[in-house]
Design a protein around this motif. Structure first.
Motif, short mmCIF file in Angstrom:
data_model
loop_
_atom_site.label_atom_id
_atom_site.label_comp_id
_atom_site.label_asym_id
_atom_site.label_seq_id
_atom_site.Cartn_x
_atom_site.Cartn_y
_atom_site.Cartn_z
N THR A 58 0.85 -1.20 0.00
CA THR A 58 0.00 0.00 0.00
C THR A 58 0.89 1.25 0.00
O THR A 58 2.03 1.21 0.45
CB THR A 58 -0.91 0.01 1.24
OG1 THR A 58 -0.10 0.10 2.41
CG2 THR A 58 -1.78 -1.21 1.29
N PRO A 59 0.37 2.36 -0.50
CA PRO A 59 1.20 3.57 -0.55
C PRO A 59 1.62 4.07 0.83
O PRO A 59 2.62 4.76 0.96
CB PRO A 59 0.32 4.60 -1.25
CG PRO A 59 -0.92 3.93 -1.65
CD PRO A 59 -0.92 2.56 -1.13
N TYR A 60 0.86 3.74 1.86
CA TYR A 60 1.18 4.24 3.20
C TYR A 60 1.93 3.21 4.05
O TYR A 60 2.00 3.33 5.25
CB TYR A 60 -0.11 4.66 3.91
CG TYR A 60 -0.84 5.73 3.17
CD1 TYR A 60 -0.34 7.03 3.16
CD2 TYR A 60 -2.00 5.45 2.47
CE1 TYR A 60 -1.00 8.02 2.45
CE2 TYR A 60 -2.66 6.43 1.78
CZ TYR A 60 -2.15 7.71 1.77
OH TYR A 60 -2.81 8.70 1.08
N PHE A 61 2.48 2.21 3.42
CA PHE A 61 3.19 1.14 4.15
C PHE A 61 4.36 1.68 4.95
O PHE A 61 4.54 1.36 6.12
CB PHE A 61 3.66 0.05 3.17
CG PHE A 61 4.46 -1.03 3.84
CD1 PHE A 61 3.84 -2.02 4.58
CD2 PHE A 61 5.85 -1.06 3.73
CE1 PHE A 61 4.57 -3.02 5.19
CE2 PHE A 61 6.58 -2.05 4.35
CZ PHE A 61 5.95 -3.03 5.09
N ASP A 62 5.17 2.53 4.33
CA ASP A 62 6.35 3.07 5.00
C ASP A 62 5.97 3.92 6.20
O ASP A 62 6.60 3.83 7.26
CB ASP A 62 7.21 3.88 4.02
CG ASP A 62 7.86 3.01 2.97
OD1 ASP A 62 8.10 1.82 3.27
OD2 ASP A 62 8.14 3.50 1.86
N GLN A 63 4.91 4.75 6.06
CA GLN A 63 4.49 5.59 7.17
C GLN A 63 3.97 4.74 8.34
O GLN A 63 4.27 5.00 9.51
CB GLN A 63 3.40 6.60 6.76
CG GLN A 63 3.90 7.75 5.94
CD GLN A 63 3.74 7.47 4.45
OE1 GLN A 63 3.15 6.47 4.05
NE2 GLN A 63 4.29 8.36 3.63
N LYS A 64 3.17 3.69 8.02
CA LYS A 64 2.65 2.83 9.08
C LYS A 64 3.77 2.09 9.79
O LYS A 64 3.76 1.95 11.02
CB LYS A 64 1.65 1.83 8.49
CG LYS A 64 0.35 2.45 8.06
CD LYS A 64 -0.56 1.39 7.50
CE LYS A 64 -1.87 1.99 7.02
NZ LYS A 64 -2.76 0.97 6.47
N LEU A 65 4.75 1.64 9.04
CA LEU A 65 5.87 0.95 9.63
C LEU A 65 6.67 1.88 10.54
O LEU A 65 7.08 1.49 11.63
CB LEU A 65 6.78 0.36 8.54
CG LEU A 65 7.98 -0.43 9.03
CD1 LEU A 65 7.54 -1.65 9.82
CD2 LEU A 65 8.85 -0.84 7.87
N ALA A 66 6.87 3.11 10.13
CA ALA A 66 7.61 4.08 10.93
C ALA A 66 6.88 4.37 12.24
O ALA A 66 7.50 4.47 13.31
CB ALA A 66 7.85 5.35 10.14
N VAL A 67 5.55 4.47 12.17
CA VAL A 67 4.76 4.74 13.38
C VAL A 67 4.87 3.55 14.35
O VAL A 67 5.07 3.73 15.56
CB VAL A 67 3.28 5.01 13.02
CG1 VAL A 67 2.40 4.98 14.25
CG2 VAL A 67 3.15 6.34 12.30
#
Length: 174
Positions: A58-67
């Motif tokens: 998903t496009p927000y995978f990196d942001q979710k992982l960082a959170v």
């Protein structure tokens, strides 16, 4: 070539199609229908896997992982006992096998050593009566027989040399 040897060559035939296959494997493939069917089945499976593509994240995978990483870093650290309990709870037990084997070996050594040092109660011998004991002594003691024989001889000779006995019979004592 037999079917067992062909099974060893099958992976080379399927996975490296550009390489030159062994002549014996190709000859066996033409003669043996079950091996031919297995070879074709492998080819169909790998061609189907070649068409499959992995889905894009998903496009927000990196942001979710960082959170999630920040939350994990901000969480309080587990104590020693809690980390040990977690390790025991979610572990497969492979790490503890040498320790368990060592503990069991130590238990066997200690257990075997303690059994070896335990004194077993010795059964008290049966007490024989005084008569039986005296008879056993007499049976074993040659000297006792000699002394008894001497006493009997003394009694017999003493009766003849007894002064009281000589006065009663009227014979002088010698």
């Amino acid at each position: 070539m037999d079917c067992k040897n062909f099974q060893n060559e099958l992976t080379d035939l399927v996975l490296t199609p550009g390489a030159t296959p062994s002549l014996a494997a190709v000859a066996h493939l033409k003669v043996c229908p079950p091996c031919t069917e297995e070879y074709l089945s492998f080819q169909r499976t790998f061609s189907l896997l070649d068409t499959w593509t992995a889905p894009e994240p998903t496009p927000y995978f990196d942001q979710k992982l960082a959170v999630l990483l920040r939350e994990e870093q901000a969480a309080p650290r587990m104590g020693w006992f809690e980390s040990l309990a977690t390790r025991l709870r979610f572990n497969t037990g492979r790490n503890f096998r040498p320790a368990v084997a060592g503990a069991l070996a130590l238990a066997l050594i200690v257990g075997g050593g303690s059994i070896a040092t335990v004194e077993r109660p010795i059964a008290a011998p049966v007490q024989a009566s005084a008569t039986v004991t005296d008879l056993q002594i007499l049976d074993r003691n040659e000297q006792a027989f000699k002394q008894l024989d001497e006493l009997q001889q003394d009694d017999n000779s003493g009766a003849q040399t007894n002064p009281d006995a000589s006065t009663q019979t009227g014979q002088p004592a010698s």
